[in-house]
Enzyme design. Structure first.
Site, PDB file in Angstrom:
ATOM      1  N   GLU A   1       0.748  -1.186  -0.035  1.00 45.90           N
ATOM      2  CA  GLU A   1      -0.056   0.129   0.028  1.00 45.90           C
ATOM      3  C   GLU A   1       0.910   1.247  -0.032  1.00 45.90           C
ATOM      4  O   GLU A   1       0.356   2.379  -0.517  1.00 45.90           O
ATOM      5  CB  GLU A   1      -0.842  -0.079   1.175  1.00 45.90           C
ATOM      6  CG  GLU A   1      -2.125  -1.104   1.258  1.00 45.90           C
ATOM      7  CD  GLU A   1      -3.199  -0.881   0.271  1.00 45.90           C
ATOM      8  OE1 GLU A   1      -3.080   0.483  -0.487  1.00 45.90           O
ATOM      9  OE2 GLU A   1      -4.092  -1.469   0.037  1.00 45.90           O
TER      10      GLU A   1
ATOM     11  N   SER B   1     -22.905 -25.848  56.364  1.00 42.63           N
ATOM     12  CA  SER B   1     -21.880 -26.030  57.614  1.00 42.63           C
ATOM     13  C   SER B   1     -20.641 -25.254  57.045  1.00 42.63           C
ATOM     14  O   SER B   1     -19.634 -25.595  57.789  1.00 42.63           O
ATOM     15  CB  SER B   1     -21.407 -27.559  57.422  1.00 42.63           C
ATOM     16  OG  SER B   1     -22.563 -28.183  57.790  1.00 42.63           O
TER      17      SER B   1
END
Length: 743
Positions: free
Chosen positions: A135, A395
């Site tokens: 590019e 518990s």
């Protein structure tokens, strides 16, 4: 004077000056001789002077044209207004883990996926090399516009009669992305040129490249290389193959006609065109290009990753207007625990969900946060975060009862305790299996999660004290409306979240202190959290040592992980929380709507998930801390007589005028001044006791310091400045405790 000029001695051999008849009005002559030694060194008037003035005039005109062009260009740039960078820099909100790995991204308001990107940190160098070679080869040399590329494009236009290449640089392409234009015209190109010059002036090359890689279109609602790489390849663009890099270079040229999910063949041709050109320009070898061409292109889009969705949702609700939110989570750990929760929930039945949280012991940072079995499963209420839901803990609060009992010094892990029917008014606790074990060591009572010993110890410790201590350590207990803490809270009669429970359990390997959990890392990375007191170090170590010996689930190794399970009333919640020297993991299993699940038991449903989570953490269990200074490690026969067997206060047997022990000095809540400058002997503190059955054992902060003599007094070396707990236990197990402040 021009080189074509001729001097006068070429005619008659004499040098004769030419004198004008009128100053300032001189007629130029081609025969005028040149004085070689003129004082002012200037050419004399003639035809060459006229030519010089012409050149100057042309230069002046050219300069004026350039200035006019610059002024016109400047005026045009001003008319365009400022660069729309603010909108262009808007990106999708991304949530990342502690290492910067993407956990979840949120689409922008208009539905686009645009993820922030740094070319140097986030992108494979192979892609950058192909991009610039294809590019904009002189990207780092020009100032936004490449005259050579524009000239080439103009020549190609003239020779071919149509646009062959646009001559656009990456900066010009970025300008077009900032201000999209449908038509291609000279005016649009001029606008790109002006904007490119502005961009190059206001931004660095790295910033321009980053913004281009963020905005480049890749088809549909995908913008930027990160969004494209994740959608098409299922990975970040940090490591790309040559074929993948070439494909990502080709797609922005025609993003819609080369969409991989619609036109994969067109995308393949575009990729191959990029590869062919790179071969022709000697950027890559023909062999590498051939191998890249042989790879198929993907023909579908992957969904954007959604890891830790509940944590991400919470973070975006808390942190506003911040494009990148960093969490303490570890994406690798989160990635293996989410399938674990989903698979186990499916195996446990319909409508069952699973919550898992992993906490780093030292820092309190949350390393993994699985809020549900499946975020998108509506039947399991997947979007409800069960790590934050208030549920009955069963518990799981028992270890804290035992810890406070160890801290108070009236019981030891090797002490004997009775597991038999007992009643507290109308409350009569029973064990889960409806049986009783008789006389058992305290260690075994906790490991087997016996209910009666836990409630008996809670009666001695005090339910209000347990509640306040847990709240002090960061555990937000939720009691039924208008109800005070009672003995039932020891078996789950209170509400708590999995996150709070994990924070409290992390206090055991931290030897008695907790740290608020943290999930969001702030921008300044400061950590204002301070440790909070849970219990004394020796008591915390004793609890961890006991839980380490809890029988593990089937096929699991023993003595590797300290853990506790819990089951709420009606089989609505199953819990398992465990820790080693490095991390604490909490697991919750149940239905989000609170409905019972027959057979849902902590040991059967949650504990296997806990051990599997530790196995998937990728590290072997770390050893727990060594016993802190002063911790009493002895078997039952070596314990002080009062610690060998625990007797509830109501069972103390006395004859005659015997009274329970009572500390007469120092008084509870008093302040004691200690002068240590005079030496150790002068700084001792007397303790005086009345009543009790000999022998009387003295404890300071839960640690035995010896027996009290027959005169019922003892000199002790007071601990350092701060609060100290003094406890006296007689032969029957009766005790008295005072808290004083040493200063």
């Amino acid at each position: 004077m021009s080189e074509g000029g001729t001097s006068g001695d070429e005619l008659d051999g004499q040098t004769e000056p030419h004198t004008p008849s009128c100053p300032g009005l001189t007629r130029a002559s081609t025969l005028a001789p040149r004085a070689p030694n003129d004082v002012d060194g200037r050419d004399k008037p003639g035809h060459d002077g006229r030519r010089g003035r012409g050149v100057k005039r042309l230069l002046t005109i050219a300069a004026a044209l350039v200035v006019s062009f610059v002024l016109a260009l400047t005026a045009y740039a001003i008319s365009l207004g400022p660069l729309p960078l603010q909108d262009a820099k808007a990106v999708s909100t991304t949530v990342v883990d502690r290492h910067g790995k993407l956990l979840r991204a949120y689409a922008m308001a208009d539905g686009r996926w645009r993820l922030p990107v740094s070319a140097k940190k986030d992108v494979d160098p192979t892609y950058l090399k192909l991009l610039l070679a294809y590019e904009d080869q002189r990207f780092f040399e020009h100032h936004g516009v490449d005259p050579r590329a524009l000239a080439r494009a103009a020549i190609q236009l003239g020779s071919h009669g149509h646009i062959v290449s646009g001559g656009s640089t990456i900066t010009m392409q970025l300008a077009r992305l900032l201000e999209p234009r449908r038509q291609r015209s000279l005016h649009a190109k001029l606008r790109q040129i002006v904007r490119a010059l502005e961009l190059d002036h206001e931004m660095s090359k790295d910033e321009i490249l980053d913004l281009y890689l963020t905005l480049a279109p890749y088809g549909g609602n995908l913008e930027g290389i990160r969004a494209a790489s994740i959608a098409y390849f299922g990975k970040e663009p940090k490591r790309l193959s040559l074929a993948e890099a070439a494909l990502l270079v080709a797609l922005p040229q025609s993003p819609e006609t080369r969409r991989l999910d619609r036109h994969p063949e067109a995308a393949r041709r575009g990729r191959d065109r990029v590869l062919d050109r790179m071969v022709s320009e000697n950027v890559i070898s023909a062999e590498d290009a051939a191998q890249a061409k042989a790879q198929a292109v993907p023909a579908f889009r992957n969904p954007m990753p959604i890891l830790a969705p509940h944590a991400a949702d919470q973070a975006t609700a808390v942190v506003k207007d911040q494009p990148i939110i960093r969490l303490t989570l570890d994406a690798s750990l989160q990635k293996v625990l989410e399938p674990l929760a989903r698979d186990r929930a499916v195996a446990l039945g319909p409508n069952v969900s699973v919550g898992i949280i992993v906490v780093d012991n030292d820092s309190g940072d949350v390393l993994a946060h699985v809020g549900s079995a499946d975020y998108f499963d509506q039947r399991r209420a997947g979007q409800v975060d069960m790590t934050r839901a208030v549920r009955s803990p069963g518990s799981t609060l028992k270890p804290f009862i035992y810890g406070l009992a160890f801290e108070d010094g009236f019981v030891h892990p090797e002490s004997l305790i009775e597991d038999r029917p007992v009643r507290f008014g109308s409350y009569a606790p029973e064990n889960f299996d409806m049986t009783f074990q008789g006389t058992v060591p305290v260690r075994k009572a906790l490991q087997l999660s016996l209910n009666v010993p836990a409630i008996v110890l809670l009666d001695r410790v005090g339910a209000s004290r347990l509640s306040s201590r847990l709240k002090q350590a960061g555990g937000n207990l939720v009691l039924p409306k208008d109800e005070a803490p009672g003995l039932a809270m020891g078996l789950g009669g209170v509400g708590v979240t999995l996150q709070d429970l994990a924070q409290l359990y992390a206090g055991f390997p931290r030897l008695g202190t907790t740290k608020p959990l943290r999930e969001i890392i702030t921008a300044d990375e400061t950590d204002p959290r301070e440790p909070m007191r849970l219990m004394d170090p020796a008591a915390a170590w004793q609890v961890g040592n006991v839980l380490l010996g809890t029988p593990p689930p089937e096929n699991a190794a023993r003595n590797r992980i300290a853990f506790k399970t819990g089951t709420s009333y009606g089989y609505r919640d199953a819990w398992s929380v465990g820790f080693d020297g490095r991390i604490t993991i909490g697991v919750w299993v149940g239905r989000p709507d609170g409905a019972p699940v027959p057979g849902l038991i902590g040991r059967v449903s949650a504990a296997p998930i806990l051990f599997d989570a530790f196995a998937r953490s990728g590290k072997l269990p770390a050893a727990l801390p060594k016993p802190p200074k002063g911790a009493l490690v002895a078997n039952n026969s070596k314990l002080p007589l009062p610690l060998r067997r625990f007797r509830p206060i109501g069972e103390l047997v006395r004859t005659g005028a015997e009274q329970a022990p009572h500390i007469q000095f120092p008084l509870n809540g008093s302040r004691i001044d200690v002068d240590r400058s005079a030496g150790q002997e002068a700084s001792v503190m007397p303790v005086k006791v009345s009543g009790g059955v000999l022998p009387l054992t003295m404890l300071v902060n839960g640690l035995p310091v010896g027996e009290i003599d027959s005169r019922r007094q003892r000199l002790i070396d007071p601990p350092g400045p701060g609060f100290a707990r003094l406890t006296v236990i007689d032969a029957t197990g009766a005790a008295d405790t005072v808290v004083v402040r040493i200063q």
